[in-house]
Write an enzyme that holds these catalytic residues in place. Structure first.
Site, PDB file in Angstrom:
ATOM      1  N   HIS A   1       0.844  -1.204   0.000  1.00  0.00           N
ATOM      2  CA  HIS A   1       0.000   0.000   0.000  1.00  0.00           C
ATOM      3  C   HIS A   1       0.879   1.253   0.000  1.00  0.00           C
ATOM      4  CE1 HIS A   1      -3.537   2.430   1.657  1.00  0.00           C
ATOM      5  NE2 HIS A   1      -2.490   3.224   1.900  1.00  0.00           N
ATOM      6  N   GLU A   2       1.836   1.309   0.929  1.00  0.00           N
ATOM      7  CA  GLU A   2       2.693   2.490   1.043  1.00  0.00           C
ATOM      8  C   GLU A   2       3.586   2.653  -0.184  1.00  0.00           C
ATOM      9  OE1 GLU A   2       1.995   4.556   3.201  1.00  0.00           O
ATOM     10  OE2 GLU A   2       0.791   3.294   4.511  1.00  0.00           O
TER      11      GLU A   2
ATOM     12  N   ASP B   1      -5.983   8.898   3.329  1.00  0.00           N
ATOM     13  CA  ASP B   1      -5.843   8.986   1.874  1.00  0.00           C
ATOM     14  C   ASP B   1      -7.082   9.614   1.238  1.00  0.00           C
ATOM     15  OD1 ASP B   1      -3.389   7.763   2.030  1.00  0.00           O
ATOM     16  OD2 ASP B   1      -4.185   5.758   1.697  1.00  0.00           O
TER      17      ASP B   1
ATOM     18  N   HIS C   1       1.890   4.361  -3.072  1.00  0.00           N
ATOM     19  CA  HIS C   1       1.950   5.829  -2.990  1.00  0.00           C
ATOM     20  C   HIS C   1       3.319   6.313  -3.483  1.00  0.00           C
ATOM     21  CE1 HIS C   1      -1.710   6.518  -0.707  1.00  0.00           C
ATOM     22  NE2 HIS C   1      -1.303   5.817   0.336  1.00  0.00           N
TER      23      HIS C   1
HETATM   24 ZN   LIG Z   1      -2.314   5.286   2.091  1.00  0.00          ZN
END
Ligand SMILES: [Zn+2]
Length: 409
Positions: A100-101, A194, A104
């Site tokens: 997930h990170e 987010d 980004h």
């Molecule tokens: Zn996030």
């Protein structure tokens, strides 16, 4: 999730039920707050670390999986099976959080933004960017990348769980649902989640007003955080559930973060425009690197400074030296040791260009007394220095709503 720092560009992330982020622009060398972080490598060239508290998260998850989920869904197996599967499940979950990170981070880098680092900790993960997104489109893409990755991971785990039975099937199904919940929670429309960044990008795009978009996302985050905190408290009182306490904590933290974001927003906006060349002290007093320590001490005795940029005979900057560093040279060696041999050199001291934004070095200046001058170098020549005093003056002026300019001489 973001804990906004003055000058922070962007921090994305919570992730496990709303984590918090760490202030950005803080290099590992500085290590005041991040000293409990251990490196996990550089996947795709992005610096990834984990705070020790992630071990607690892992243990809690493994415990939950082994003692609660698996033991209840499939009773009668050996404790070893439960614990081994639970531990693997916890590690895979943290890996999916990292995905997930990294999503980004990778989207940000693909769009030309500098990524400082990705960190996992107690409440999840955070991605710290050095640059602000230049357009709403980029801001949107970076913000949506994490939840999109969690959504895909969730679907993947759920799909795979249908093919397997037993403890593996149950664990995969849990991983799937947890990633879907993670995606949904992070899409709640309030900063620092987010979803708040997505909202911010959309308002910026609709109105063309970046500041107004930040305010909207922060206000929404504050309201959302308080609502979650109230919900968590009610849940806790109703059922005595640990999850209620957790939600209350996360909500409270969110509202605080959002409030801080509202408070520092205008100052941050101002600071974002400032370049080192505008606030540096030009033509500083330098220490000749070829001098002996004793020779320079005699000269420094009549100068009003404690820290000096060190230059070579032909004027190239090599590092920074402080009186304290000179004092650590044994007395009998001071007549034979050259200043350039005891000075701090980059990366132990900071070297930047006049056009470097202040926000990119903010956390690093003033980190260590004696090495707290940033050398401002252009075409190989020292053009100025930025010290803690220059930074403090700039920050104080920004809080007063004024833009610092180079002091007139
Ligand atoms: Zn996030």
């Amino acid at each position: 999730m973001l804990r906004p720092d003055v000058g922070g560009a962007g921090v994305f992330g919570p992730s496990l039920w709303g984590g918090a982020a760490l202030a950005r622009a803080r290099p590992r060398e500085d290590g005041r707050k991040m000293n409990a972080t251990f490196p996990l490598g550089r996947p795709a060239g992005i610096r990834v670390g984990a705070h020790w508290s992630v071990l607690l998260t892992m243990a809690l998850l493994a415990w939950f999986l082994a003692r609660s989920l698996l033991a209840e869904a499939l009773p009668g197996r050996s404790p070893l099976v439960y614990w081994a599967t639970g531990t693997v499940g916890a590690v895979v979950f943290l890996a999916s959080l990292l995905v997930h990170e990294l999503s980004h981070a990778l989207v940000a880098r693909h769009r030309g933004l500098a990524v400082d680092r990705v960190t996992l900790w107690l409440f999840g993960g955070s991605t710290e960017l050095t640059d602000d997104a230049p357009t709403p489109r980029t801001a949107f893409a970076v913000a949506i990348a994490g939840p999109a990755a969690s959504l895909l991971a969730g679907a993947g785990f759920l799909g795979t769980s249908l093919l397997l039975s037993g403890v593996a099937g149950v664990t995969l199904a849990w991983l799937g649902w947890t990633n879907l919940v993670l995606a949904a929670f992070n899409l709640l429309p309030g900063a620092p989640l987010d979803g708040g960044r997505v909202l911010q990008a959309l308002v910026w795009w609709r109105t063309g007003d970046k500041r107004r978009a930040q305010v909207a996302a922060a206000r929404s985050g504050r309201a959302l955080g308080l609502a979650l905190a109230a919900l968590g408290l009610a849940w806790l009182l109703w059922s005595g559930s640990f999850a209620g306490l957790w939600l209350a904590g996360v909500g409270w933290f969110m509202s605080l973060s959002a409030r801080a974001e509202l408070a520092v927003g205008p100052a941050r906006e101002l600071l974002g425009r400032i370049r080192l060349g505008e606030i540096m002290t030009p033509d500083p007093v330098t220490a000749p690197g070829w001098f002996t320590v004793q020779g320079f001490v005699d000269q420094a005795a009549s100068a009003p400074f404690r820290t000096y940029p060190v230059v070579t005979f032909d004027g190239r900057p090599v590092g920074v030296v402080s009186l304290g560093m000179l004092a650590r040279v044994p007395e009998q060696e001071r007549a034979t040791t050259r200043v350039e041999n005891v000075c701090a050199r980059p990366p132990a001291c900071l070297e930047a260009r006049p056009e470097t934004p202040l926000t990119a070095v903010l956390g690093r200046i003033g980190a260590r007394p004696g090495q707290d001058l940033a050398l401002v170098v252009s075409d190989g020549a020292l053009v100025g220095v930025v010290g803690p005093g220059d930074v403090a003056r700039t920050l104080e002026l920004a809080v007063l709503g004024a833009e610092a300019r180079r002091p007139a001489r």
